[in-house]
Design an enzyme around this catalytic site. Structure first.
Site, short mmCIF file in Angstrom:
data_model
loop_
_atom_site.label_atom_id
_atom_site.label_comp_id
_atom_site.label_asym_id
_atom_site.label_seq_id
_atom_site.Cartn_x
_atom_site.Cartn_y
_atom_site.Cartn_z
N ARG A 1 -12.10 18.64 -34.10
CA ARG A 1 -11.03 18.54 -33.10
C ARG A 1 -9.63 18.72 -33.69
O ARG A 1 -8.66 18.12 -33.21
CB ARG A 1 -11.12 17.18 -32.39
CG ARG A 1 -11.41 17.16 -30.91
CD ARG A 1 -12.08 18.37 -30.29
NE ARG A 1 -13.42 18.04 -29.90
CZ ARG A 1 -14.49 18.58 -30.47
NH1 ARG A 1 -14.38 19.51 -31.41
NH2 ARG A 1 -15.66 18.24 -30.06
N SER B 1 -11.94 14.03 -22.92
CA SER B 1 -12.10 12.83 -23.75
C SER B 1 -10.72 12.37 -24.21
O SER B 1 -9.97 13.16 -24.77
CB SER B 1 -12.95 13.14 -24.97
OG SER B 1 -14.22 13.57 -24.56
N GLU C 1 -7.05 12.15 -28.36
CA GLU C 1 -7.33 13.57 -28.57
C GLU C 1 -6.24 14.46 -27.96
O GLU C 1 -5.83 15.44 -28.58
CB GLU C 1 -8.70 13.92 -27.97
CG GLU C 1 -9.06 15.38 -28.18
CD GLU C 1 -10.33 15.78 -27.45
OE1 GLU C 1 -11.39 15.22 -27.74
OE2 GLU C 1 -10.23 16.67 -26.59
#
Ligand SMILES: Cc1cc2nc3c(=O)[nH]c(=O)nc-3n(C[C@H](O)[C@H](O)[C@H](O)COP(=O)(O)OP(=O)(O)OC[C@H]3O[C@@H](n4cnc5c(N)ncnc54)[C@H](O)[C@@H]3O)c2cc1C
Length: 350
Positions: free
Chosen positions: A162, A239, A342
């Site tokens: 990520r 998320s 995130e």
């Protein structure tokens, strides 16, 4: 053609969370040249720039953004055999759908992810055992420091879980992305257990790309992870927290503590430099169930997925951040594990 410039609505109109105050100026760029010009002009004027794709990974403060919002509105892609060059503003899922329809494989496990192609390298978008890093050959970007357009090979993009060298810096404007896809019409190897079960295959199998896409979309819909304006569980940034990676040196003590507190084995996955834990598992075990409400019930955890923080209709960014803080601090107090957001936080902090 000059980029369209206009007075602005709130950023809430452009983010999937439907949150965020106004920007000072709004420019929509439909060609790469317009995009570079818009950023160059703002830079020359000393004006802060916020690049906007689909707004699906952005949390913008209620005070908005005191600068120019540049919408990346370029579209389209060209294919030469297994090599595809895609404009940054191209909608990601329409692109994936087009590839699958043309019998091309490799990206189908990333079906249903909202947003633009240009944003995918920024955080090395991933899902169901796949990441864009596996298929990206190179990225063409406008470097705001040297004021030049250059091409970065995948190896120079620092892809990891990520993240990439582009995340958290706004020095590069992605203009286009080059992917390598599979011409045999088969999916990438299926690595995610839940997806393999849904498809009825073993881990590592390859299936027709269209079958994998359908299965992924079905699983994602069940978790509120495909945008649906009528479903508040999808008014999110996906998320909200990344899965934490506990450094190897601390892993034993951390896992022992969690096992003692919960009285059960902790799901864990090998990761670079440590052990990756499931943020959703930790959040649930820390007492935050699906649907857990935030201030005034205006925000809540998704009723379908613990990891998504959602706007129930009339929330503010402050509401969302209060819930995010409560969850982050609750997990830390119970397990000593720090969760990190995130999405990109613009003019706000948790
Ligand atoms: C329901 C839902 C499900 C999701 N599921 C997933 C998932 O499974 N996996 C996953 O990884 N993510 C997921 N996400 C997060 C998000 O969709 C991805 O991160 C997506 O790539 C963001 O694209 P965007 O165009 O909306 O980016 P934006 O939100 O518009 O921008 C994100 C960041 O990238 C920057 N940026 C945008 N375009 C450019 C450009 N051309 N050049 C340079 N910088 C740029 C922005 O300035 C910002 O900092 C999900 C989000 C939602 C709402």
């Amino acid at each position: 053609m000059n980029p369209r410039t206009s007075e602005l609505p709130k950023l809430a109109a452009y983010t999937t969370l439907r949150l965020g105050g106004p920007a000072r100026r709004f420019v929509s760029a439909a060609t790469s040249e317009d995009l570079v010009d818009a950023v160059r002009e703002a830079d020359a004027a000393g004006e802060p720039v916020l690049l906007l794709g689909g707004g699906s990974n952005l949390v913008v403060g209620d005070a908005g953004f005191d600068g120019t919002l540049v919408e990346v509105a370029t579209t389209g892609y060209r294919r030469d055999g297994g090599i595809v060059d895609v404009e940054a503003g191209q909608n990601w899922d329409a692109f994936v759908a087009g590839l699958v329809e043309a019998g091309l494989g490799g990206l189908e496990c990333l079906s249903g992810i909202p947003g633009s192609v240009g944003a995918t390298p920024i955080q090395n978008v991933g899902a169901y055992g796949c990441e864009v890093a596996e298929s990206i050959v190179s990225v063409e970007l406008y470097d705001r420091e040297t004021r030049e357009v250059r091409t970065l090979a995948a190896a120079d993009l620092g892809f990891a879980y990520r993240t990439s060298v582009l995340k958290g810096t706004d020095s590069g404007v992605v203009l286009s992305v080059r992917f390598e896809v599979r011409e045999d019409g088969l999916s990438a190897p299926i690595r995610y257990a839940e997806l393999a079960r849904t498809l009825g295959v073993e881990i590592g199998a390859r299936v027709p790309a269209a079958e994998a896409r359908e299965a992924v979309l079905k699983l994602r819909r069940g978790k509120g992870m495909v945008l649906d304006p009528a479903d508040h569980d999808t008014w999110s940034a996906g998320s909200f927290f990344t899965n934490p990676i506990v450094p190897s040196a601390e892993a034993e003590a951390v896992l022992k503590r969690i096992t003692e507190v919960v009285g059960a084995e902790v799901p864990q996955y090998p990761a670079d430099g440590g052990v990756k834990l499931s943020a959703a598992w930790l959040i649930e075990r820390a007492g935050f169930a699906k649907g857990y409400p935030g201030p005034g019930n205006r925000v809540s955890l998704s009723t379908k997925h613990t990891l998504a923080l959602t706007n129930r209709g009339d929330a503010t960014t402050a509401d969302l951040l209060a819930l995010a803080r409560e969850v982050r601090d609750g997990v830390h107090e119970r397990f000593g594990v720090r969760l990190h957001p995130e999405p990109l936080l613009i003019n706000c902090v948790i």
